[in-house]
Design a protein around this motif. Sequence first.
Motif, PDB file in Angstrom:
ATOM      1  N   MET A  55      45.626  47.468  32.863  1.00  0.00           N
ATOM      2  CA  MET A  55      44.511  48.340  33.178  1.00  0.00           C
ATOM      3  C   MET A  55      43.902  47.975  34.530  1.00  0.00           C
ATOM      4  O   MET A  55      43.767  48.828  35.382  1.00  0.00           O
ATOM      5  CB  MET A  55      43.480  48.224  32.052  1.00  0.00           C
ATOM      6  N   ILE A  56      43.545  46.732  34.699  1.00  0.00           N
ATOM      7  CA  ILE A  56      42.899  46.323  35.940  1.00  0.00           C
ATOM      8  C   ILE A  56      43.887  46.328  37.104  1.00  0.00           C
ATOM      9  O   ILE A  56      43.492  46.516  38.250  1.00  0.00           O
ATOM     10  CB  ILE A  56      42.218  44.947  35.775  1.00  0.00           C
ATOM     11  N   GLU A  57      45.176  46.177  36.816  1.00  0.00           N
ATOM     12  CA  GLU A  57      46.183  46.181  37.859  1.00  0.00           C
ATOM     13  C   GLU A  57      46.357  47.566  38.461  1.00  0.00           C
ATOM     14  O   GLU A  57      46.798  47.707  39.596  1.00  0.00           O
ATOM     15  CB  GLU A  57      47.538  45.684  37.318  1.00  0.00           C
ATOM     16  N   SER A  58      46.027  48.596  37.710  1.00  0.00           N
ATOM     17  CA  SER A  58      46.202  49.962  38.197  1.00  0.00           C
ATOM     18  C   SER A  58      45.035  50.435  39.062  1.00  0.00           C
ATOM     19  O   SER A  58      45.101  51.501  39.656  1.00  0.00           O
ATOM     20  CB  SER A  58      46.386  50.913  37.020  1.00  0.00           C
ATOM     21  N   CYS A  59      43.966  49.663  39.154  1.00  0.00           N
ATOM     22  CA  CYS A  59      42.806  50.041  39.961  1.00  0.00           C
ATOM     23  C   CYS A  59      43.092  49.774  41.437  1.00  0.00           C
ATOM     24  O   CYS A  59      43.669  48.756  41.796  1.00  0.00           O
ATOM     25  CB  CYS A  59      41.571  49.256  39.542  1.00  0.00           C
ATOM     26  N   THR A  60      42.638  50.690  42.276  1.00  0.00           N
ATOM     27  CA  THR A  60      42.789  50.494  43.713  1.00  0.00           C
ATOM     28  C   THR A  60      41.701  49.541  44.205  1.00  0.00           C
ATOM     29  O   THR A  60      40.738  49.247  43.494  1.00  0.00           O
ATOM     30  CB  THR A  60      42.668  51.835  44.457  1.00  0.00           C
ATOM     31  N   LYS A  61      41.855  49.081  45.443  1.00  0.00           N
ATOM     32  CA  LYS A  61      40.860  48.167  46.015  1.00  0.00           C
ATOM     33  C   LYS A  61      39.497  48.841  46.131  1.00  0.00           C
ATOM     34  O   LYS A  61      38.463  48.202  45.913  1.00  0.00           O
ATOM     35  CB  LYS A  61      41.316  47.665  47.380  1.00  0.00           C
ATOM     36  N   LYS A  62      39.505  50.134  46.465  1.00  0.00           N
ATOM     37  CA  LYS A  62      38.233  50.862  46.591  1.00  0.00           C
ATOM     38  C   LYS A  62      37.508  50.934  45.249  1.00  0.00           C
ATOM     39  O   LYS A  62      36.297  50.742  45.177  1.00  0.00           O
ATOM     40  CB  LYS A  62      38.476  52.270  47.124  1.00  0.00           C
ATOM     41  N   ARG A  63      38.252  51.209  44.176  1.00  0.00           N
ATOM     42  CA  ARG A  63      37.632  51.283  42.849  1.00  0.00           C
ATOM     43  C   ARG A  63      37.111  49.916  42.414  1.00  0.00           C
ATOM     44  O   ARG A  63      36.041  49.815  41.813  1.00  0.00           O
ATOM     45  CB  ARG A  63      38.630  51.795  41.825  1.00  0.00           C
ATOM     46  N   MET A  64      37.879  48.866  42.701  1.00  0.00           N
ATOM     47  CA  MET A  64      37.440  47.509  42.347  1.00  0.00           C
ATOM     48  C   MET A  64      36.161  47.142  43.112  1.00  0.00           C
ATOM     49  O   MET A  64      35.217  46.600  42.534  1.00  0.00           O
ATOM     50  CB  MET A  64      38.539  46.491  42.647  1.00  0.00           C
ATOM     51  N   LEU A  65      36.143  47.450  44.412  1.00  0.00           N
ATOM     52  CA  LEU A  65      34.971  47.153  45.228  1.00  0.00           C
ATOM     53  C   LEU A  65      33.761  47.953  44.746  1.00  0.00           C
ATOM     54  O   LEU A  65      32.655  47.417  44.664  1.00  0.00           O
ATOM     55  CB  LEU A  65      35.267  47.453  46.697  1.00  0.00           C
ATOM     56  N   LEU A  66      33.978  49.207  44.405  1.00  0.00           N
ATOM     57  CA  LEU A  66      32.894  50.036  43.875  1.00  0.00           C
ATOM     58  C   LEU A  66      32.369  49.476  42.556  1.00  0.00           C
ATOM     59  O   LEU A  66      31.158  49.374  42.344  1.00  0.00           O
ATOM     60  CB  LEU A  66      33.376  51.476  43.683  1.00  0.00           C
ATOM     61  N   GLY A  67      33.276  49.082  41.664  1.00  0.00           N
ATOM     62  CA  GLY A  67      32.862  48.515  40.379  1.00  0.00           C
ATOM     63  C   GLY A  67      32.081  47.222  40.542  1.00  0.00           C
ATOM     64  O   GLY A  67      31.047  47.019  39.904  1.00  0.00           O
ATOM     65  N   ILE A  68      32.556  46.353  41.410  1.00  0.00           N
ATOM     66  CA  ILE A  68      31.862  45.079  41.644  1.00  0.00           C
ATOM     67  C   ILE A  68      30.503  45.330  42.265  1.00  0.00           C
ATOM     68  O   ILE A  68      29.509  44.692  41.907  1.00  0.00           O
ATOM     69  CB  ILE A  68      32.729  44.149  42.509  1.00  0.00           C
ATOM     70  N   SER A  69      30.425  46.272  43.214  1.00  0.00           N
ATOM     71  CA  SER A  69      29.137  46.601  43.842  1.00  0.00           C
ATOM     72  C   SER A  69      28.154  47.152  42.814  1.00  0.00           C
ATOM     73  O   SER A  69      26.968  46.798  42.822  1.00  0.00           O
ATOM     74  CB  SER A  69      29.338  47.620  44.959  1.00  0.00           C
ATOM     75  N   LEU A  70      28.636  48.029  41.933  1.00  0.00           N
ATOM     76  CA  LEU A  70      27.755  48.571  40.892  1.00  0.00           C
ATOM     77  C   LEU A  70      27.268  47.482  39.945  1.00  0.00           C
ATOM     78  O   LEU A  70      26.086  47.456  39.566  1.00  0.00           O
ATOM     79  CB  LEU A  70      28.474  49.669  40.109  1.00  0.00           C
ATOM     80  N   LEU A  71      28.158  46.569  39.560  1.00  0.00           N
ATOM     81  CA  LEU A  71      27.733  45.467  38.687  1.00  0.00           C
ATOM     82  C   LEU A  71      26.735  44.549  39.389  1.00  0.00           C
ATOM     83  O   LEU A  71      25.772  44.085  38.773  1.00  0.00           O
ATOM     84  CB  LEU A  71      28.946  44.670  38.226  1.00  0.00           C
ATOM     85  N   GLY A  72      26.953  44.284  40.672  1.00  0.00           N
ATOM     86  CA  GLY A  72      26.002  43.467  41.427  1.00  0.00           C
ATOM     87  C   GLY A  72      24.642  44.133  41.531  1.00  0.00           C
ATOM     88  O   GLY A  72      23.605  43.494  41.357  1.00  0.00           O
ATOM     89  N   GLY A  73      24.639  45.439  41.808  1.00  0.00           N
ATOM     90  CA  GLY A  73      23.376  46.182  41.874  1.00  0.00           C
ATOM     91  C   GLY A  73      22.656  46.203  40.544  1.00  0.00           C
ATOM     92  O   GLY A  73      21.435  46.058  40.481  1.00  0.00           O
ATOM     93  N   LEU A  74      23.418  46.379  39.467  1.00  0.00           N
ATOM     94  CA  LEU A  74      22.823  46.359  38.130  1.00  0.00           C
ATOM     95  C   LEU A  74      22.221  44.991  37.813  1.00  0.00           C
ATOM     96  O   LEU A  74      21.135  44.898  37.243  1.00  0.00           O
ATOM     97  CB  LEU A  74      23.875  46.734  37.088  1.00  0.00           C
ATOM     98  N   THR A  75      22.907  43.934  38.216  1.00  0.00           N
ATOM     99  CA  THR A  75      22.388  42.580  37.996  1.00  0.00           C
ATOM    100  C   THR A  75      21.067  42.372  38.728  1.00  0.00           C
ATOM    101  O   THR A  75      20.104  41.841  38.160  1.00  0.00           O
ATOM    102  CB  THR A  75      23.417  41.536  38.465  1.00  0.00           C
TER     103      THR A  75
END
Length: 151
Positions: free
Chosen positions: A1-21
């Motif tokens: 699942m995580i291997e199929s994510c592009t770098k942009k999606r991973m960066l977006l997900g990490i940014s959203l989690l950081g903002g939520l934190t």
Amino acid sequence: MIESCTKKRMLLGISLLGGLTILVLIVESNWTESSSDNPFSENIEVNSTVIPNGEYEVISECHPCTAFEIASKSIGVCGHARYKEVIKYKKGETVTRSCDRVAWLEERKFWKFQALSFACAVLFCISVFWRENILRQRVIRKVARQLRASA
């Protein structure tokens, strides 16, 4: 699942989690109550004649004692917790009491830790990309060498 994510999606997900934190930390810091509001768990200077459970107003917020106050024990509460705050009771007496933590010092330590964690994350991210590029170049050279040898 995580291997199929592009770098942009991973960066977006990490940014959203950081903002939520960060949002959760801000909300939590505004909603939590201070433990120093409890007058029964405090140490008041010895020369006080006021009963500790009376109404009071905080004149000076919790701050560290100076090195002189700790060494000389001129203020008795400084020897106990290394932090003090000045309060004034409704009866008119002003006293010094010890407190456990200084909020702004704790917050500064927290943000220093966050900055250090972020700097380490950036450093490790750069090192991973650098290592990835080196390995990719080695594979390209190896394939080119094999193609030259077979021709």
